[in-house]
Design a protein around this motif. Sequence first.
Motif, PDB file in Angstrom:
ATOM      1  N   CYS A   1      -9.606   1.153  -6.685  1.00 21.78           N
ATOM      2  CA  CYS A   1      -8.801  -0.044  -6.447  1.00 21.78           C
ATOM      3  C   CYS A   1      -8.532  -0.799  -7.745  1.00 21.78           C
TER       4      CYS A   1
ATOM      5  N   TRP B   1      -4.881  -1.425  -9.206  1.00 24.62           N
ATOM      6  CA  TRP B   1      -4.420  -2.787  -9.486  1.00 24.62           C
ATOM      7  C   TRP B   1      -3.982  -2.918 -10.944  1.00 24.62           C
TER       8      TRP B   1
ATOM      9  N   PRO C   1     -10.343  -0.979   1.290  1.00 23.98           N
ATOM     10  CA  PRO C   1      -9.508  -0.986   0.089  1.00 23.98           C
ATOM     11  C   PRO C   1      -8.411  -2.052   0.141  1.00 23.98           C
TER      12      PRO C   1
ATOM     13  N   GLU D   1       0.846  -1.190   0.000  1.00 21.08           N
ATOM     14  CA  GLU D   1       0.000   0.000   0.000  1.00 21.08           C
ATOM     15  C   GLU D   1       0.886   1.246   0.000  1.00 21.08           C
TER      16      GLU D   1
ATOM     17  N   PHE E   1      -4.341   4.748  -6.084  1.00 23.74           N
ATOM     18  CA  PHE E   1      -4.690   4.260  -4.749  1.00 23.74           C
ATOM     19  C   PHE E   1      -4.814   5.412  -3.756  1.00 23.74           C
TER      20      PHE E   1
ATOM     21  N   THR F   1      -9.898  -5.256  -0.836  1.00 18.60           N
ATOM     22  CA  THR F   1     -10.248  -5.223  -2.263  1.00 18.60           C
ATOM     23  C   THR F   1      -9.034  -5.541  -3.122  1.00 18.60           C
ATOM     24  N   LEU F   2      -7.870  -5.001  -2.780  1.00 18.63           N
ATOM     25  CA  LEU F   2      -6.649  -5.338  -3.518  1.00 18.63           C
ATOM     26  C   LEU F   2      -6.356  -6.832  -3.420  1.00 18.63           C
TER      27      LEU F   2
ATOM     28  N   CYS G   1      -8.194   6.807  -3.590  1.00 22.17           N
ATOM     29  CA  CYS G   1      -9.251   5.932  -3.072  1.00 22.17           C
ATOM     30  C   CYS G   1      -9.759   6.447  -1.738  1.00 22.17           C
TER      31      CYS G   1
END
Length: 479
Positions: A222, A226, A95, A87, A243, A98-99, A246
């Motif tokens: 996200c 990604w 988040p 991160e 990111f 989610t990754l 986000c």
Amino acid sequence: MELQAVILSGGSGTRLWPLSREQYPKQLLALVGQETMLQATAGRLAGFKGALPVAAAPVVVCNQEYRFVTAEQLRSAGQASNDIILEPAGRNTAPALTLAALAVEAADPVLLVMPADHVITNLQGFQEAINEGIAATLNGAIVTFGIVPDRAETGYGYIRFGASREDGGKQIAAFVEKPDAETAQRYLDSGEYLWNSGLFMMKASTWLKAMAHLQPVMMDACRKAWAEGARDADFVRVGVEAFKACPSDSIDYAIMENLAGATGLGISGCVVPMSAGWSDVGAWDALWDVADKDGNGNVARGDVMFEDSHNTLVYAQDRMVACVGIENAVVVETPDAVLVAHKDKTQNVKQIVAALKAGGRSQASAHRKIHRPWGWYDSIDNGERFQVKRIVVNPGARLSLQMHYHRAEHWIVVKGTAEVTNGDKVLLLSENESTYIPLGHVHRLANPGRVPLEIIEVQSGSYLGEDDIVRFEDNYGRG
């Protein structure tokens, strides 16, 4: 289909200062037992005999600042992962999960989401609860695990549960914020409430569907991060700016508390009661609760002596600590900071950390001993125009090819063999041998041997900061 462990390792644990710090948070520490909290979390599914096989390695989401020590701890525990997602900024747990779900989207496993900084003392109870929740996840539910309370606790959120589900677990009636003491006692007496553990389980596709429906802006950020990501050895670096854009929110607030009112989504929430000796070890008093104690209720780690003392916790890292006539206290000694607190006031340690940060004090963010991908160093002394470091280089590792504008260095080998690049010369140094690196010389230190290399480095010059490094070549992708 497999059960895929997902370890969220992004917290800073400021209430466990001075052991836990921003660059070396509590999940990297061995606070209970010999393993670090991260290592214990990674091994929590060992020997699992439930309805699904366990994936070979966990997916880990962590802060990029401590990526190397995270990878090394997992490797040394036999839990090495090729999916350590970095991160670039903290955005809370929704988040982060989610990754992790995007990383395994194609296989669509059942995700078991575990914070890296919790304690579980009853692995059998933990695994039984996990297995009980699998059927609901396969039916498309998002499962959370509620800890069966054993006291009226005001430091945790609660979940009120409803009727039993046919596929196991309980319906979720309500999420409740941290209560006052009277309300917490009422919750305990009713038998209808569980502590909110922060443990979750769901299929990857279920989570991504819920995110797209309930948090589309977060989901889009996200996915973009990604898609812009790239693999770097064991690490996955996501798109930085995407990111950072986000929104930040927790799994509970972003998704779980919104499931009941989400028309057309078709995803339910489920809670499975768990009795597993759980603690989030949020502060020093919580650690005292779960630690082994002597006959007077004292907890000692390190070189500690008690005389006429009771219900006290002492961690000694660098020196002997003696306590005489102490009651209900916490004493934590490190090489550069000492905490002394009443056990009932340890939640307020975060205010000390905030004051240290406001004052620009290094003790807020880093220990004196600094971990690097090649090993570690400890700044053991310093003064005007000089600094002394103890440096340990792992077997086969080497530092970057570098130079300094403002300092010269003397290196003395204490243990092992050093391969030294000094200008246009390369030489081998054995124990008790030394070399001098003049200011402005390109140089490198490497360990060609099979045992750790230990040297003493004496720096001298007008400026000794870590930012006076010009790197020409680096094995670890640092600029």
